[in-house]
Design a protein around this motif. Sequence first.
Motif, short mmCIF file in Angstrom:
data_model
loop_
_atom_site.label_atom_id
_atom_site.label_comp_id
_atom_site.label_asym_id
_atom_site.label_seq_id
_atom_site.Cartn_x
_atom_site.Cartn_y
_atom_site.Cartn_z
N ARG A 171 -4.27 21.96 -36.44
CA ARG A 171 -3.87 21.54 -35.09
C ARG A 171 -5.05 20.95 -34.32
O ARG A 171 -4.91 19.93 -33.63
CB ARG A 171 -3.29 22.73 -34.33
N VAL A 172 -6.22 21.58 -34.46
CA VAL A 172 -7.41 21.08 -33.78
C VAL A 172 -7.77 19.68 -34.26
O VAL A 172 -8.06 18.78 -33.46
CB VAL A 172 -8.59 22.05 -33.99
N SER A 220 -5.09 17.12 -32.98
CA SER A 220 -5.10 16.83 -31.54
C SER A 220 -6.40 16.22 -31.06
O SER A 220 -6.40 15.33 -30.20
CB SER A 220 -4.80 18.12 -30.75
N ARG A 221 -7.52 16.66 -31.63
CA ARG A 221 -8.82 16.21 -31.11
C ARG A 221 -9.34 14.97 -31.83
O ARG A 221 -10.16 14.23 -31.26
CB ARG A 221 -9.86 17.33 -31.21
N ARG A 272 -6.23 11.23 -31.01
CA ARG A 272 -6.99 10.80 -29.84
C ARG A 272 -7.14 9.29 -29.83
O ARG A 272 -7.47 8.68 -30.85
CB ARG A 272 -8.38 11.45 -29.84
N SER A 278 -11.95 13.79 -25.47
CA SER A 278 -11.10 14.94 -25.75
C SER A 278 -11.74 16.18 -25.13
O SER A 278 -12.88 16.52 -25.44
CB SER A 278 -10.94 15.13 -27.27
N LEU A 309 -11.53 20.18 -24.52
CA LEU A 309 -10.96 21.44 -24.99
C LEU A 309 -11.44 22.58 -24.10
O LEU A 309 -12.64 22.78 -23.91
CB LEU A 309 -11.37 21.72 -26.43
N ASN A 330 -5.42 18.25 -16.91
CA ASN A 330 -4.26 17.58 -17.50
C ASN A 330 -3.54 16.76 -16.43
O ASN A 330 -3.12 15.62 -16.69
CB ASN A 330 -3.31 18.62 -18.10
N ASN A 370 -7.21 13.93 -21.56
CA ASN A 370 -6.71 14.39 -22.86
C ASN A 370 -7.20 15.82 -23.04
O ASN A 370 -8.34 16.06 -23.41
CB ASN A 370 -7.24 13.47 -23.96
N GLN A 408 -6.80 19.89 -24.43
CA GLN A 408 -6.25 20.90 -25.32
C GLN A 408 -6.74 22.27 -24.86
O GLN A 408 -7.79 22.38 -24.22
CB GLN A 408 -6.70 20.68 -26.77
N THR A 409 -5.97 23.30 -25.18
CA THR A 409 -6.37 24.66 -24.86
C THR A 409 -6.32 25.51 -26.12
O THR A 409 -5.53 25.25 -27.03
CB THR A 409 -5.45 25.30 -23.80
N ARG A 410 -7.18 26.52 -26.14
CA ARG A 410 -7.17 27.48 -27.23
C ARG A 410 -7.60 28.83 -26.69
O ARG A 410 -8.58 28.92 -25.94
CB ARG A 410 -8.11 27.05 -28.35
#
Length: 285
Positions: free
Chosen positions: A151-152, A155-156, A160, A166, A168, A271, A276, A278-280
């Motif tokens: 997934r990383v 998405s990254r 992109r 990007s 995170l 966001n 762009n 992403q969260t984790r």
Amino acid sequence: MKLVIVTGLSGSGKSIALHTLEDQGYYCIDNLPVFLLPALTEELSRRHDHLFNLIAVSIDARSPSADLSTLSTMLRPLKEREIQCEVIFLEAQDDTLIKRFSETRRKHPLTDEERPLAEAIELERSLLEPFLTAAALRIDTTHTTLHELRRVIRSRVGERANNELSLLFQSFGFKHGVPRDADFVYDVRCLPNPHWHQALRPLTGRDEKVQRFLESDDLVQHLKEEIIGFLEHWIPCFESDGRNYLTVAVGCTGGQHRSVYLTEKLADHFNHCGRNVQTRHRELP
């Protein structure tokens, strides 16, 4: 043409990353010797074939050390040929790598009769130092599952847009260690801790009750606004310097409440700003 160089420590997930990019439409080459990189890029750029618009190559420490040390020299001419190049470096903590090799019974490429696994990992880190220095994105897979890594990468890297930064946001618990791949680390252990409230302890920063508890505290909101202000000021500076990736880690004691809440709020803000994002949440299942 865009070229992604996937490299890093053996056992850190390079093959998974390369296969994920292949699924994203990249033409992938595994275990490319470093000395072949200039010839490969020159030939592919000369062909002007859309098949080679997206290229990903995997490079490991089995190349001669003299070749590995000349990476920066090899990458410099790529810009002159209008090749967008990014180095993605994967790593993990030594004990995690040793555990993975033990479970899979694979042989580390640098082990031999006189060099045990721990020494091979140490040597590999040293040999790949030029790649770590040149890396646009550093990914620590110590606490990352195969699905999370895919997934990383998707998405990254894979999804992109060109030249888009990007961003995170990652929550973590200090008692489990600080993420080594973070560009900024914020310690929020000074904030009121929902853990000490019996009704909130089993919940996380994603739950409404925990959010209401933290939102009612002026100190929490003040810290959130200061982090936002800092990032809003400095992110454009990183972009103007050519940065494509930025990782912001927010840590509390266990990585369950305060860091999760702030990570969600920071991600929501940027966001909505059109970033762009992403969260984790490293410590959440």
